[in-house]
Design a protein around this motif. Structure first.
Motif, PDB file in Angstrom:
ATOM      1  N   ALA A  45       0.830  -1.207   0.000  1.00 32.31           N
ATOM      2  CA  ALA A  45       0.000   0.000   0.000  1.00 32.31           C
ATOM      3  C   ALA A  45       0.863   1.256   0.000  1.00 32.31           C
ATOM      4  O   ALA A  45       0.560   2.238  -0.711  1.00 32.31           O
ATOM      5  CB  ALA A  45      -0.930  -0.016   1.211  1.00 32.31           C
ATOM      6  N   LEU A  46       1.930   1.261   0.806  1.00 32.76           N
ATOM      7  CA  LEU A  46       2.817   2.422   0.811  1.00 32.76           C
ATOM      8  C   LEU A  46       3.491   2.617  -0.541  1.00 32.76           C
ATOM      9  O   LEU A  46       3.638   3.747  -1.022  1.00 32.76           O
ATOM     10  CB  LEU A  46       3.870   2.252   1.911  1.00 32.76           C
ATOM     11  CG  LEU A  46       3.345   2.330   3.358  1.00 32.76           C
ATOM     12  CD1 LEU A  46       4.465   2.016   4.340  1.00 32.76           C
ATOM     13  CD2 LEU A  46       2.757   3.701   3.644  1.00 32.76           C
ATOM     14  N   ALA A  47       3.904   1.510  -1.172  1.00 26.46           N
ATOM     15  CA  ALA A  47       4.556   1.618  -2.478  1.00 26.46           C
ATOM     16  C   ALA A  47       3.601   2.167  -3.531  1.00 26.46           C
ATOM     17  O   ALA A  47       3.994   2.968  -4.394  1.00 26.46           O
ATOM     18  CB  ALA A  47       5.088   0.251  -2.903  1.00 26.46           C
ATOM     19  N   VAL A  94       7.014  10.080   2.619  1.00 26.09           N
ATOM     20  CA  VAL A  94       7.341   9.922   4.039  1.00 26.09           C
ATOM     21  C   VAL A  94       6.476  10.850   4.878  1.00 26.09           C
ATOM     22  O   VAL A  94       5.994  10.485   5.957  1.00 26.09           O
ATOM     23  CB  VAL A  94       8.837  10.194   4.270  1.00 26.09           C
ATOM     24  CG1 VAL A  94       9.187  10.047   5.751  1.00 26.09           C
ATOM     25  CG2 VAL A  94       9.686   9.248   3.426  1.00 26.09           C
ATOM     26  N   CYS A  95       6.283  12.067   4.391  1.00 21.04           N
ATOM     27  CA  CYS A  95       5.482  13.043   5.144  1.00 21.04           C
ATOM     28  C   CYS A  95       4.001  12.668   5.211  1.00 21.04           C
ATOM     29  O   CYS A  95       3.309  13.092   6.135  1.00 21.04           O
ATOM     30  CB  CYS A  95       5.623  14.431   4.509  1.00 21.04           C
ATOM     31  SG  CYS A  95       7.237  15.168   4.733  1.00 21.04           S
ATOM     32  N   ILE A  96       3.520  11.908   4.243  1.00 19.27           N
ATOM     33  CA  ILE A  96       2.080  11.619   4.211  1.00 19.27           C
ATOM     34  C   ILE A  96       1.804  10.173   4.639  1.00 19.27           C
ATOM     35  O   ILE A  96       1.201   9.926   5.684  1.00 19.27           O
ATOM     36  CB  ILE A  96       1.505  11.898   2.805  1.00 19.27           C
ATOM     37  CG1 ILE A  96       1.640  13.385   2.468  1.00 19.27           C
ATOM     38  CG2 ILE A  96       0.039  11.481   2.740  1.00 19.27           C
ATOM     39  CD1 ILE A  96       1.105  13.744   1.092  1.00 19.27           C
ATOM     40  N   SER A  97       2.236   9.175   3.847  1.00 18.51           N
ATOM     41  CA  SER A  97       1.881   7.781   4.113  1.00 18.51           C
ATOM     42  C   SER A  97       2.551   7.245   5.372  1.00 18.51           C
ATOM     43  O   SER A  97       1.901   6.663   6.257  1.00 18.51           O
ATOM     44  CB  SER A  97       2.251   6.910   2.906  1.00 18.51           C
ATOM     45  OG  SER A  97       1.493   7.303   1.783  1.00 18.51           O
ATOM     46  N   ALA A 138      -3.654  11.572   3.352  1.00 23.75           N
ATOM     47  CA  ALA A 138      -3.121  10.595   2.404  1.00 23.75           C
ATOM     48  C   ALA A 138      -4.167  10.235   1.359  1.00 23.75           C
ATOM     49  O   ALA A 138      -3.861  10.123   0.162  1.00 23.75           O
ATOM     50  CB  ALA A 138      -2.666   9.341   3.160  1.00 23.75           C
ATOM     51  N   LEU A 139      -5.406  10.072   1.783  1.00 26.33           N
ATOM     52  CA  LEU A 139      -6.477   9.756   0.836  1.00 26.33           C
ATOM     53  C   LEU A 139      -6.695  10.897  -0.155  1.00 26.33           C
ATOM     54  O   LEU A 139      -6.798  10.676  -1.371  1.00 26.33           O
ATOM     55  CB  LEU A 139      -7.774   9.464   1.603  1.00 26.33           C
ATOM     56  CG  LEU A 139      -9.011   9.179   0.754  1.00 26.33           C
ATOM     57  CD1 LEU A 139      -8.791   7.936  -0.096  1.00 26.33           C
ATOM     58  CD2 LEU A 139     -10.232   9.016   1.654  1.00 26.33           C
ATOM     59  N   ALA A 163      -4.508  27.359  -4.455  1.00 27.47           N
ATOM     60  CA  ALA A 163      -4.967  26.763  -3.190  1.00 27.47           C
ATOM     61  C   ALA A 163      -4.368  25.377  -3.000  1.00 27.47           C
ATOM     62  O   ALA A 163      -3.937  25.017  -1.888  1.00 27.47           O
ATOM     63  CB  ALA A 163      -6.502  26.699  -3.181  1.00 27.47           C
ATOM     64  N   LEU A 164      -4.320  24.579  -4.080  1.00 28.39           N
ATOM     65  CA  LEU A 164      -3.751  23.245  -3.977  1.00 28.39           C
ATOM     66  C   LEU A 164      -2.268  23.316  -3.650  1.00 28.39           C
ATOM     67  O   LEU A 164      -1.769  22.557  -2.800  1.00 28.39           O
ATOM     68  CB  LEU A 164      -3.974  22.489  -5.296  1.00 28.39           C
ATOM     69  CG  LEU A 164      -3.421  21.070  -5.347  1.00 28.39           C
ATOM     70  CD1 LEU A 164      -4.086  20.203  -4.289  1.00 28.39           C
ATOM     71  CD2 LEU A 164      -3.631  20.475  -6.740  1.00 28.39           C
ATOM     72  N   VAL A 165      -1.546  24.229  -4.285  1.00 25.23           N
ATOM     73  CA  VAL A 165      -0.113  24.388  -3.993  1.00 25.23           C
ATOM     74  C   VAL A 165       0.099  24.802  -2.545  1.00 25.23           C
ATOM     75  O   VAL A 165       0.992  24.300  -1.847  1.00 25.23           O
ATOM     76  CB  VAL A 165       0.504  25.418  -4.954  1.00 25.23           C
ATOM     77  CG1 VAL A 165       1.945  25.739  -4.544  1.00 25.23           C
ATOM     78  CG2 VAL A 165       0.472  24.890  -6.387  1.00 25.23           C
ATOM     79  N   ALA A 166      -0.757  25.692  -2.033  1.00 25.77           N
ATOM     80  CA  ALA A 166      -0.617  26.151  -0.653  1.00 25.77           C
ATOM     81  C   ALA A 166      -0.872  25.006   0.320  1.00 25.77           C
ATOM     82  O   ALA A 166      -0.154  24.848   1.321  1.00 25.77           O
ATOM     83  CB  ALA A 166      -1.591  27.309  -0.401  1.00 25.77           C
ATOM     84  N   LEU A 167      -1.901  24.196   0.046  1.00 24.91           N
ATOM     85  CA  LEU A 167      -2.210  23.089   0.946  1.00 24.91           C
ATOM     86  C   LEU A 167      -1.094  22.055   0.947  1.00 24.91           C
ATOM     87  O   LEU A 167      -0.696  21.557   2.016  1.00 24.91           O
ATOM     88  CB  LEU A 167      -3.533  22.444   0.537  1.00 24.91           C
ATOM     89  CG  LEU A 167      -4.788  23.288   0.770  1.00 24.91           C
ATOM     90  CD1 LEU A 167      -6.020  22.589   0.204  1.00 24.91           C
ATOM     91  CD2 LEU A 167      -4.986  23.568   2.268  1.00 24.91           C
ATOM     92  N   VAL A 168      -0.590  21.690  -0.223  1.00 26.22           N
ATOM     93  CA  VAL A 168       0.485  20.694  -0.279  1.00 26.22           C
ATOM     94  C   VAL A 168       1.740  21.236   0.385  1.00 26.22           C
ATOM     95  O   VAL A 168       2.473  20.502   1.075  1.00 26.22           O
ATOM     96  CB  VAL A 168       0.755  20.293  -1.740  1.00 26.22           C
ATOM     97  CG1 VAL A 168       1.941  19.344  -1.831  1.00 26.22           C
ATOM     98  CG2 VAL A 168      -0.490  19.653  -2.347  1.00 26.22           C
ATOM     99  N   SER A 169       2.022  22.538   0.215  1.00 30.10           N
ATOM    100  CA  SER A 169       3.211  23.120   0.833  1.00 30.10           C
ATOM    101  C   SER A 169       3.120  23.140   2.349  1.00 30.10           C
ATOM    102  O   SER A 169       4.147  23.152   3.046  1.00 30.10           O
ATOM    103  CB  SER A 169       3.412  24.546   0.314  1.00 30.10           C
ATOM    104  OG  SER A 169       3.553  24.541  -1.094  1.00 30.10           O
ATOM    105  N   ALA A 170       1.883  23.137   2.879  1.00 31.10           N
ATOM    106  CA  ALA A 170       1.713  23.181   4.338  1.00 31.10           C
ATOM    107  C   ALA A 170       1.841  21.816   4.980  1.00 31.10           C
ATOM    108  O   ALA A 170       1.859  21.719   6.216  1.00 31.10           O
ATOM    109  CB  ALA A 170       0.346  23.790   4.670  1.00 31.10           C
ATOM    110  N   VAL A 171       1.910  20.749   4.177  1.00 27.14           N
ATOM    111  CA  VAL A 171       1.960  19.402   4.751  1.00 27.14           C
ATOM    112  C   VAL A 171       3.207  19.180   5.601  1.00 27.14           C
ATOM    113  O   VAL A 171       3.107  18.738   6.760  1.00 27.14           O
ATOM    114  CB  VAL A 171       1.840  18.351   3.619  1.00 27.14           C
ATOM    115  CG1 VAL A 171       2.149  16.955   4.159  1.00 27.14           C
ATOM    116  CG2 VAL A 171       0.458  18.393   3.001  1.00 27.14           C
ATOM    117  N   PRO A 172       4.425  19.427   5.117  1.00 28.13           N
ATOM    118  CA  PRO A 172       5.602  19.140   5.951  1.00 28.13           C
ATOM    119  C   PRO A 172       5.593  19.871   7.288  1.00 28.13           C
ATOM    120  O   PRO A 172       5.862  19.243   8.333  1.00 28.13           O
ATOM    121  CB  PRO A 172       6.774  19.558   5.068  1.00 28.13           C
ATOM    122  CG  PRO A 172       6.256  19.438   3.680  1.00 28.13           C
ATOM    123  CD  PRO A 172       4.835  19.863   3.759  1.00 28.13           C
TER     124      PRO A 172
END
Length: 270
Positions: A26-28, A53-56, A91-92, A111-120
């Motif tokens: 699943a991780l792969a 690594v940051c998400i799954s 992750a979903l 908005a999508l770029v901002a949300l993904v950038s906030a993940v780490p």
């Protein structure tokens, strides 16, 4: 005795190796979509490979930490559970959005770029929070109290189960009793109906017997033949040389054979 001792070898192999194998698979499978999300947000090269690594991996770690804290009744259970849920949702969402972009169903946006950038930063903050939460050790008194609570809960559940089963058995017993009573009532009604039909049939037969005239017995209307007449008939038969028997005498007198035997006996007795 442990449950695994009762399992066949192939079931043990699936039990031991199946779970980590599924987790790795699943991780792969999550890696390409999460790398694509990182590239869509502006990361390139080997840095984009750190997004899985940051998400799954973070979702898996948060789920394990939340479960351990819940079982051990350690502090930080609520935040660990919330973080695990948020990580799974992240992750979903990352997988869904990445595949939608790849199949040209949607395009990237600010908005999508901002949300993904906030993940780490969010992942770092939550991991540090869980690491800083004191993992207080449970004392023997706390363990005994929790064990007593567990035993009390299990006893209550067992008592409820016995009560439910007892009520169900009593209900079924009442149902069987009611069925037997209904069957007995039906049998009584059938017996009463049969008795009424028998009485009605007997009455009809009696009425038919009263309406039908009784046959008169043979010879009951005939008068007895005098002995003198019988002797004369016997004498005539002797004179004619006829054999004298009950039937021949009855034929000569015009009576029944039984009467012929009786008259012959009277003559011989005289």
């Amino acid at each position: 005795m442990s449950t695994s001792m009762h399992m066949p070898w192939y079931a043990k192999a699936v039990f031991v190796a199946g779970r980590p194998l599924v987790l790795v698979a699943a991780l792969a499978m999550s890696v390409p979509g999460e790398i694509q999300m990182a590239r869509a947000a502006g990361w390139h090269g080997w840095v984009a490979w750190l997004m899985p690594v940051c998400i799954s991996a973070y979702a898996a770690a948060a789920a394990v930490i939340a479960e351990v804290r819940r079982r051990m009744a350690l502090p930080g259970r609520a935040t660990a559970t919330i973080g695990a849920g948020a990580a799974l949702g992240l992750a979903l969402a990352a997988q869904v959005v990445a595949h939608l972009i790849e199949q040209n169903y949607m395009n990237t946006s600010a908005a999508l770029v901002a949300l993904v950038s906030a993940v780490p930063p969010l992942v770092v903050a939550h991991m540090l929070h869980m690491a800083a939460t004191p993992a207080a050790e449970m004392t023997a008194t706390t363990q005994i109290r929790q064990l007593e609570e567990l035993v009390a809960t299990m006893a209550a559940e067992l008592a409820d189960a016995f009560d439910r089963e007892g009520r169900a058995l009593v209900s079924r017993a009442h149902g069987v009793k009611n069925s037997y009573e209904e069957l007995a009532n039906d049998i009584d009604e059938l017996v009463a109906s049969a008795d009424a039909m028998a009485d009605e049939l007997a009455g009809e037969l009696a009425a038919a017997e009263r309406a039908e005239p009784k046959p008169r017995r043979q010879g009951s209307a005939r008068k007895a033949i005098p002995l003198t007449v019988v002797k004369q008939a016997v004498a005539a038969m002797q004179a004619e040389g006829e054999k004298i028997t009950g039937p021949t005498l009855a034929g000569r007198l015009g009576c029944s054979e039984r009467s012929g035997y009786r008259y012959l006996g009277e003559v011989q007795a005289a």
